[in-house]
Design a protein around this motif. Structure first.
Motif, short mmCIF file in Angstrom:
data_model
loop_
_atom_site.label_atom_id
_atom_site.label_comp_id
_atom_site.label_asym_id
_atom_site.label_seq_id
_atom_site.Cartn_x
_atom_site.Cartn_y
_atom_site.Cartn_z
N PHE A 158 3.63 -10.34 86.21
CA PHE A 158 4.44 -9.13 86.07
C PHE A 158 4.43 -8.33 87.37
O PHE A 158 5.47 -7.85 87.82
CB PHE A 158 3.92 -8.25 84.93
CG PHE A 158 4.55 -6.89 84.91
CD1 PHE A 158 5.83 -6.72 84.41
CD2 PHE A 158 3.88 -5.79 85.42
CE1 PHE A 158 6.43 -5.47 84.41
CE2 PHE A 158 4.48 -4.54 85.43
CZ PHE A 158 5.75 -4.38 84.93
N GLY A 159 3.24 -8.19 87.96
CA GLY A 159 3.14 -7.42 89.20
C GLY A 159 3.95 -8.03 90.33
O GLY A 159 4.62 -7.32 91.09
N ILE A 160 3.92 -9.35 90.44
CA ILE A 160 4.69 -10.02 91.50
C ILE A 160 6.19 -9.84 91.26
O ILE A 160 6.94 -9.49 92.18
CB ILE A 160 4.30 -11.50 91.59
CG1 ILE A 160 2.88 -11.64 92.13
CG2 ILE A 160 5.28 -12.28 92.45
CD1 ILE A 160 2.31 -13.03 92.05
N VAL A 161 6.63 -10.07 90.04
CA VAL A 161 8.06 -9.93 89.73
C VAL A 161 8.52 -8.49 89.93
O VAL A 161 9.57 -8.23 90.53
CB VAL A 161 8.35 -10.41 88.28
CG1 VAL A 161 9.75 -10.02 87.83
CG2 VAL A 161 8.15 -11.91 88.18
N PHE A 162 7.74 -7.52 89.45
CA PHE A 162 8.11 -6.11 89.60
C PHE A 162 8.16 -5.71 91.07
O PHE A 162 9.08 -5.02 91.50
CB PHE A 162 7.12 -5.23 88.84
CG PHE A 162 7.47 -3.77 88.89
CD1 PHE A 162 8.41 -3.23 88.03
CD2 PHE A 162 6.86 -2.93 89.81
CE1 PHE A 162 8.73 -1.88 88.08
CE2 PHE A 162 7.17 -1.59 89.87
CZ PHE A 162 8.12 -1.06 89.00
N THR A 163 7.17 -6.17 91.84
CA THR A 163 7.14 -5.81 93.26
C THR A 163 8.33 -6.42 93.99
O THR A 163 8.98 -5.75 94.80
CB THR A 163 5.81 -6.28 93.89
OG1 THR A 163 4.74 -5.66 93.18
CG2 THR A 163 5.73 -5.89 95.34
N SER A 184 11.49 -4.71 93.18
CA SER A 184 11.54 -3.34 93.71
C SER A 184 11.89 -3.28 95.19
O SER A 184 12.19 -2.21 95.71
CB SER A 184 10.19 -2.66 93.50
OG SER A 184 9.87 -2.62 92.14
N LEU A 185 11.82 -4.40 95.86
CA LEU A 185 12.07 -4.39 97.31
C LEU A 185 13.43 -3.82 97.69
O LEU A 185 13.51 -3.04 98.65
CB LEU A 185 11.89 -5.80 97.89
CG LEU A 185 10.45 -6.28 97.94
CD1 LEU A 185 10.39 -7.69 98.49
CD2 LEU A 185 9.58 -5.35 98.76
N PRO A 186 14.54 -4.14 96.99
CA PRO A 186 15.81 -3.53 97.38
C PRO A 186 15.80 -2.00 97.30
O PRO A 186 16.37 -1.33 98.16
CB PRO A 186 16.82 -4.11 96.37
CG PRO A 186 16.20 -5.40 95.94
CD PRO A 186 14.72 -5.17 95.97
N ILE A 223 10.10 9.21 90.94
CA ILE A 223 9.62 8.56 89.72
C ILE A 223 9.38 7.07 89.95
O ILE A 223 8.50 6.46 89.35
CB ILE A 223 10.59 8.81 88.54
CG1 ILE A 223 9.99 8.35 87.21
CG2 ILE A 223 11.91 8.10 88.76
CD1 ILE A 223 8.94 9.28 86.70
N PHE A 224 10.17 6.48 90.84
CA PHE A 224 10.00 5.06 91.16
C PHE A 224 8.65 4.81 91.79
O PHE A 224 7.98 3.82 91.49
CB PHE A 224 11.13 4.61 92.08
CG PHE A 224 10.98 3.21 92.57
CD1 PHE A 224 11.31 2.14 91.75
CD2 PHE A 224 10.47 2.95 93.82
CE1 PHE A 224 11.15 0.85 92.19
CE2 PHE A 224 10.31 1.66 94.28
CZ PHE A 224 10.66 0.61 93.46
N LEU A 225 8.21 5.72 92.65
CA LEU A 225 6.92 5.54 93.32
C LEU A 225 5.76 5.61 92.33
O LEU A 225 4.75 4.94 92.51
CB LEU A 225 6.74 6.59 94.42
CG LEU A 225 7.65 6.41 95.64
CD1 LEU A 225 7.43 7.54 96.62
CD2 LEU A 225 7.43 5.06 96.29
N PHE A 226 5.91 6.41 91.27
CA PHE A 226 4.87 6.50 90.26
C PHE A 226 4.69 5.17 89.52
O PHE A 226 3.62 4.87 89.03
CB PHE A 226 5.15 7.61 89.25
CG PHE A 226 4.87 8.97 89.78
CD1 PHE A 226 3.57 9.35 90.10
CD2 PHE A 226 5.88 9.89 89.97
CE1 PHE A 226 3.30 10.62 90.59
CE2 PHE A 226 5.62 11.15 90.46
CZ PHE A 226 4.33 11.51 90.78
N ALA A 227 5.74 4.37 89.45
CA ALA A 227 5.63 3.05 88.82
C ALA A 227 5.26 1.99 89.84
O ALA A 227 4.47 1.10 89.56
CB ALA A 227 6.95 2.69 88.15
N THR A 235 1.45 -0.42 90.29
CA THR A 235 1.71 -1.84 90.03
C THR A 235 1.41 -2.69 91.25
O THR A 235 0.77 -3.73 91.17
CB THR A 235 3.16 -2.04 89.56
OG1 THR A 235 3.40 -1.22 88.43
CG2 THR A 235 3.43 -3.49 89.21
N ALA A 236 1.86 -2.25 92.41
CA ALA A 236 1.61 -3.00 93.64
C ALA A 236 0.12 -3.05 93.96
O ALA A 236 -0.40 -4.08 94.39
CB ALA A 236 2.40 -2.38 94.79
#
Length: 131
Positions: A36-41, A44-46, A56-60, A64-65
């Protein structure tokens, strides 16, 4: 000694000791969390490459990263222990023992049998938290 007990029992991560009956669930927790962490990270790159970045994006993203970076070395280490049919407690006990003594792996049945003893005999059920 209490701090060492906490680290041995993974109380910081899951508030429970990892033993024979919950070893598979712990392995699955590590693997699924890492995936999950790899997929989410990666997904999130774009957003990270095109400012402005929503607060709010940084809080997630940051937790996770960070947890993904921590799981990257720990998950392969734990999978190595699965192949040897050992727990982290047994690994640490061996580190504490005299270097002159050979390690005793009383539960080591060989790599294939070790994986089957922890994950089960049916490979189609390995990804499911069943016993």
């Amino acid at each position: 000694a209490p701090l060492r007990f906490l680290s041995l029992c993974m109380a910081v991560l899951i508030n429970n000791c990892v033993g024979f009956y919950n070893h598979k669930n712990f392995i699955l927790l590590l693997i699924y969390s890492l995936l999950f962490g790899i997929v989410f990270t990666l997904a999130s790159l774009p957003t990270l490459l095109h400012p402005p970045i929503p607060r709010i994006f940084l809080f997630a993203f940051l937790p996770t990263a960070t947890s993904t970076l921590l799981l990257l070395p720990f998950t392969p280490f734990t999978l190595t222990l699965v192949v040897q049919n050992r727990t982290s407690i047994e690994f640490l006990e061996h580190l504490d023992s005299s270097p002159r003594l050979p390690p005793l792996y009383t539960y080591n049945l060989g790599p294939t049998a070790n994986v089957h003893s922890i994950l089960g005999s049916n490979p189609f059920l390995w990804a499911l938290p069943t016993r």
